[in-house]
Design a protein around this motif. Structure first.
Motif, mmCIF file in Angstrom:
data_model
loop_
_atom_site.group_PDB
_atom_site.id
_atom_site.type_symbol
_atom_site.label_atom_id
_atom_site.label_comp_id
_atom_site.label_asym_id
_atom_site.label_seq_id
_atom_site.Cartn_x
_atom_site.Cartn_y
_atom_site.Cartn_z
ATOM 1 N N CYS A 80 0.838 -1.199 0.000
ATOM 2 C CA CYS A 80 0.000 0.000 0.000
ATOM 3 C C CYS A 80 0.872 1.247 0.000
ATOM 4 O O CYS A 80 0.720 2.141 -0.836
ATOM 5 C CB CYS A 80 -0.947 -0.008 1.200
ATOM 6 S SG CYS A 80 -1.851 1.522 1.455
ATOM 7 N N CYS A 81 1.775 1.295 0.920
ATOM 8 C CA CYS A 81 2.645 2.463 1.058
ATOM 9 C C CYS A 81 3.557 2.605 -0.160
ATOM 10 O O CYS A 81 3.710 3.696 -0.704
ATOM 11 C CB CYS A 81 3.465 2.347 2.333
ATOM 12 S SG CYS A 81 4.461 3.806 2.641
ATOM 13 N N MET A 82 4.150 1.516 -0.608
ATOM 14 C CA MET A 82 5.054 1.573 -1.755
ATOM 15 C C MET A 82 4.301 1.999 -3.014
ATOM 16 O O MET A 82 4.791 2.823 -3.784
ATOM 17 C CB MET A 82 5.747 0.225 -1.966
ATOM 18 C CG MET A 82 6.741 0.239 -3.106
ATOM 19 S SD MET A 82 8.099 1.425 -2.903
ATOM 20 C CE MET A 82 9.293 0.426 -2.077
ATOM 21 N N THR A 88 2.859 8.563 -6.719
ATOM 22 C CA THR A 88 3.216 9.962 -6.490
ATOM 23 C C THR A 88 4.505 10.307 -7.237
ATOM 24 O O THR A 88 4.597 11.355 -7.885
ATOM 25 C CB THR A 88 3.365 10.239 -4.981
ATOM 26 O OG1 THR A 88 2.100 9.976 -4.359
ATOM 27 C CG2 THR A 88 3.781 11.668 -4.709
ATOM 28 N N PHE A 89 5.488 9.437 -7.176
ATOM 29 C CA PHE A 89 6.753 9.617 -7.891
ATOM 30 C C PHE A 89 6.510 9.784 -9.393
ATOM 31 O O PHE A 89 7.018 10.727 -10.013
ATOM 32 C CB PHE A 89 7.663 8.411 -7.606
ATOM 33 C CG PHE A 89 8.878 8.307 -8.479
ATOM 34 C CD1 PHE A 89 9.957 9.162 -8.290
ATOM 35 C CD2 PHE A 89 8.953 7.343 -9.468
ATOM 36 C CE1 PHE A 89 11.095 9.054 -9.083
ATOM 37 C CE2 PHE A 89 10.081 7.225 -10.261
ATOM 38 C CZ PHE A 89 11.149 8.080 -10.078
ATOM 39 N N ASN A 114 -2.761 10.378 -16.753
ATOM 40 C CA ASN A 114 -4.112 10.575 -16.211
ATOM 41 C C ASN A 114 -4.587 9.347 -15.446
ATOM 42 O O ASN A 114 -5.213 9.467 -14.395
ATOM 43 C CB ASN A 114 -5.093 10.939 -17.318
ATOM 44 C CG ASN A 114 -4.918 12.360 -17.792
ATOM 45 O OD1 ASN A 114 -4.443 13.217 -17.064
ATOM 46 N ND2 ASN A 114 -5.290 12.615 -19.027
ATOM 47 N N SER A 115 -4.271 8.165 -15.958
ATOM 48 C CA SER A 115 -4.628 6.934 -15.243
ATOM 49 C C SER A 115 -3.916 6.865 -13.899
ATOM 50 O O SER A 115 -4.506 6.496 -12.893
ATOM 51 C CB SER A 115 -4.264 5.701 -16.079
ATOM 52 O OG SER A 115 -5.031 5.646 -17.253
ATOM 53 N N PHE A 116 -2.641 7.223 -13.884
ATOM 54 C CA PHE A 116 -1.871 7.208 -12.647
ATOM 55 C C PHE A 116 -2.371 8.264 -11.669
ATOM 56 O O PHE A 116 -2.421 8.019 -10.466
ATOM 57 C CB PHE A 116 -0.380 7.413 -12.933
ATOM 58 C CG PHE A 116 0.369 6.155 -13.212
ATOM 59 C CD1 PHE A 116 0.000 5.304 -14.242
ATOM 60 C CD2 PHE A 116 1.462 5.800 -12.446
ATOM 61 C CE1 PHE A 116 0.690 4.135 -14.498
ATOM 62 C CE2 PHE A 116 2.162 4.636 -12.687
ATOM 63 C CZ PHE A 116 1.773 3.804 -13.711
ATOM 64 N N ARG A 120 -3.639 7.381 -8.082
ATOM 65 C CA ARG A 120 -2.967 7.979 -6.922
ATOM 66 C C ARG A 120 -3.977 8.634 -5.993
ATOM 67 O O ARG A 120 -3.884 8.525 -4.769
ATOM 68 C CB ARG A 120 -1.931 8.997 -7.352
ATOM 69 C CG ARG A 120 -1.245 9.640 -6.139
ATOM 70 C CD ARG A 120 -0.292 10.707 -6.492
ATOM 71 N NE ARG A 120 -0.992 11.928 -6.842
ATOM 72 C CZ ARG A 120 -0.396 13.107 -6.946
ATOM 73 N NH1 ARG A 120 0.903 13.209 -6.762
ATOM 74 N NH2 ARG A 120 -1.079 14.164 -7.273
ATOM 75 N N ARG A 121 -4.951 9.299 -6.564
ATOM 76 C CA ARG A 121 -5.971 9.970 -5.754
ATOM 77 C C ARG A 121 -6.753 8.937 -4.925
ATOM 78 O O ARG A 121 -6.915 9.096 -3.728
ATOM 79 C CB ARG A 121 -6.920 10.749 -6.673
ATOM 80 C CG ARG A 121 -7.828 11.688 -5.939
ATOM 81 C CD ARG A 121 -8.652 12.548 -6.903
ATOM 82 N NE ARG A 121 -7.799 13.274 -7.835
ATOM 83 C CZ ARG A 121 -7.898 13.185 -9.172
ATOM 84 N NH1 ARG A 121 -8.807 12.432 -9.728
ATOM 85 N NH2 ARG A 121 -7.084 13.871 -9.949
#
Length: 176
Positions: A80-82, A88-89, A114-116, A120-121
């Motif tokens: 989850c965190c990674m 975000t990266f 846009n997919s990322f 991310r959101r």
């Protein structure tokens, strides 16, 4: 009030459609978080530009995402965190600096970005609600990814990271 039942029906239908994964979407489990993405669309877009992007990579001896700090060695409890850090990266660092003179390539990059951004959101909301915490080993792996990235000039690092997108996609699709 005559149109209210029709409005309510249309509104309910639109909410249902927006919350239901479309055909081709895949649901990824990153620890306690689930994110739906169209991997078919992302992979097709990446395949269409991969050779062009990788031909722009002047340094073939360095990898940003792999060995010795491979993503595939991330503990399932840290996914989850990674995943949140990697989305975000890519959104903040990679896609922002990947522009070419080819409109077709730029359009494909924009579509993937846009997919990322959307993923991310959604992952960020879940990440906050579930208090996903990165373990020390995962934090070290991500620090190494950043060090590899920041060791190059911005454009080269962005293109190299985009050229390695299949490493990230394979990690996402890897069974927990």
């Amino acid at each position: 009030m005559r149109g209210s039942p029709l409005f309510l029906c249309l509104f309910s239908t639109s909410c249902w459609v927006n919350l239901t994964p479309t055909a081709g979407d895949k649901i990824f489990h990153f620890g306690a978080c689930r994110v739906s993405m169209s991997m078919t669309e992302i992979r097709a877009g990446f395949r269409a530009i991969k050779a062009d992007i990788q031909s722009r990579d002047p340094i073939r001896t360095l990898s940003i995402l792999s060995h010795p700090h491979s993503l595939h060695k991330v503990k399932s409890s840290d996914r989850c965190c990674m995943a949140h850090q990697l989305f975000t990266f890519y959104v903040d660092k990679v896609f922002r600096h990947c522009r070419t003179e080819d409109w077709f390539v730029n359009r494909k990059i924009s579509s993937i970005a846009n997919s990322f951004l959307s993923a991310r959101r959604r992952l960020g909301q879940c990440h906050e609600q579930n208090n996903c915490v990165c373990g020390e080993e995962s934090m070290e792996k991500f620090k190494q990814i950043l060090a590899n990235y920041e060791g190059l000039n911005v454009t080269s690092a962005a293109m190299k990271s985009l050229g390695e997108l299949d490493i990230l996609l394979d990690w996402m699709e890897k069974p927990r």
